[in-house]
Structures are given as C-alpha cells and as structure tokens.
Scaffold this motif. Structure first.
Motif, PDB file in Angstrom:
ATOM      1  N   GLU A  43      51.840  13.393  -2.011  1.00  0.00           N
ATOM      2  CA  GLU A  43      53.063  12.616  -2.260  1.00  0.00           C
ATOM      3  C   GLU A  43      53.595  12.779  -3.680  1.00  0.00           C
ATOM      4  O   GLU A  43      54.771  12.549  -3.928  1.00  0.00           O
ATOM      5  N   ALA A  44      52.765  13.199  -4.616  1.00  0.00           N
ATOM      6  CA  ALA A  44      53.194  13.329  -6.014  1.00  0.00           C
ATOM      7  C   ALA A  44      53.621  14.736  -6.395  1.00  0.00           C
ATOM      8  O   ALA A  44      54.179  14.951  -7.462  1.00  0.00           O
ATOM      9  N   GLY A  45      53.349  15.728  -5.533  1.00  0.00           N
ATOM     10  CA  GLY A  45      53.719  17.103  -5.863  1.00  0.00           C
ATOM     11  C   GLY A  45      52.918  18.097  -5.068  1.00  0.00           C
ATOM     12  O   GLY A  45      52.506  17.823  -3.942  1.00  0.00           O
ATOM     13  N   LYS A  46      52.668  19.266  -5.670  1.00  0.00           N
ATOM     14  CA  LYS A  46      51.889  20.281  -4.969  1.00  0.00           C
ATOM     15  C   LYS A  46      51.072  21.116  -5.936  1.00  0.00           C
ATOM     16  O   LYS A  46      51.466  21.350  -7.073  1.00  0.00           O
ATOM     17  N   ASP A  47      49.911  21.542  -5.450  1.00  0.00           N
ATOM     18  CA  ASP A  47      49.012  22.413  -6.178  1.00  0.00           C
ATOM     19  C   ASP A  47      49.186  23.813  -5.610  1.00  0.00           C
ATOM     20  O   ASP A  47      49.128  24.011  -4.390  1.00  0.00           O
ATOM     21  N   LEU A  48      49.399  24.781  -6.495  1.00  0.00           N
ATOM     22  CA  LEU A  48      49.601  26.162  -6.088  1.00  0.00           C
ATOM     23  C   LEU A  48      48.463  27.025  -6.616  1.00  0.00           C
ATOM     24  O   LEU A  48      48.038  26.870  -7.767  1.00  0.00           O
ATOM     25  N   PHE A  49      47.999  27.939  -5.787  1.00  0.00           N
ATOM     26  CA  PHE A  49      46.923  28.851  -6.152  1.00  0.00           C
ATOM     27  C   PHE A  49      47.465  30.268  -5.985  1.00  0.00           C
ATOM     28  O   PHE A  49      48.007  30.601  -4.927  1.00  0.00           O
ATOM     29  N   PHE A  50      47.332  31.093  -7.027  1.00  0.00           N
ATOM     30  CA  PHE A  50      47.999  32.392  -7.006  1.00  0.00           C
ATOM     31  C   PHE A  50      47.244  33.445  -7.813  1.00  0.00           C
ATOM     32  O   PHE A  50      46.308  33.133  -8.555  1.00  0.00           O
ATOM     33  N   ARG A  51      47.669  34.673  -7.648  1.00  0.00           N
ATOM     34  CA  ARG A  51      47.226  35.789  -8.487  1.00  0.00           C
ATOM     35  C   ARG A  51      48.424  36.672  -8.748  1.00  0.00           C
ATOM     36  O   ARG A  51      49.456  36.570  -8.064  1.00  0.00           O
ATOM     37  N   VAL A  52      48.303  37.565  -9.725  1.00  0.00           N
ATOM     38  CA  VAL A  52      49.409  38.430 -10.103  1.00  0.00           C
ATOM     39  C   VAL A  52      48.918  39.869 -10.112  1.00  0.00           C
ATOM     40  O   VAL A  52      47.845  40.176 -10.647  1.00  0.00           O
ATOM     41  N   LEU A  53      49.727  40.758  -9.515  1.00  0.00           N
ATOM     42  CA  LEU A  53      49.417  42.185  -9.443  1.00  0.00           C
ATOM     43  C   LEU A  53      50.388  42.972 -10.305  1.00  0.00           C
ATOM     44  O   LEU A  53      51.559  42.602 -10.434  1.00  0.00           O
TER      45      LEU A  53
END
Length: 82
Positions: A43-53
């Motif tokens: 409800e307060a936002g979102k957690d994002l999990f990522f990598r960069v190539l």
C-alpha cells in the motif's frame, strides 16, 4: 532513470532507496539495458529488483534494489477510530 520513468511515472521524488553491486566496467556513452527481475507492491509503494547489462550482454550491475514510494497525493487518508 529507466526505472523511475517506467515505475514512478518519471517522478524522481518517489524514489526512496537505491542499492546495487557494481560488477563490471561501463564507459561513458555506453548503451545499457535494465532488466527488471521482480516487483513487490504494497500500500505504500513498490520494491523493485533489477540488474543492468552492457551492450555485449554482460552484467555490469547486479543485486539492484529500488524502493518507489506511492505518491503522497494518491494515498488514501487513514481513518482514525474514536
């Protein structure tokens, strides 16, 4: 910028936290690709999990994490019971 544009409607003020591990070298002007590996919303936002190539497909940033806060103007007011 890519995550903010895609996940926070381009509003950098909603970006609360960013963390990552740099795992490769990137030269200025190099083309990069952000891979979103997961998204967990609450409800307060979102957690994002990522990598960069990089352009060669090598991982240059791993274990990426960003917290996008929900726009304060869009939050529902909390009800106080008396």
């Amino acid at each position: 910028r890519d995550l903010v544009d895609r996940e926070a409607d381009g509003d950098p003020s909603l970006l609360g936290v960013v963390a990552c591990r740099f795992t490769g070298m990137v030269l200025p002007g190099s083309e990069l690709r952000v891979i979103l590996q997961g998204r967990v919303a609450d409800e307060a936002g979102k957690d994002l999990f990522f990598r960069v190539l990089n352009a060669g497909g090598d991982t240059v940033l791993s274990d990426g994490y960003a917290r996008i806060e929900r726009n304060l103007d869009q939050r529902e007011p909390k009800t106080v019971m008396s």
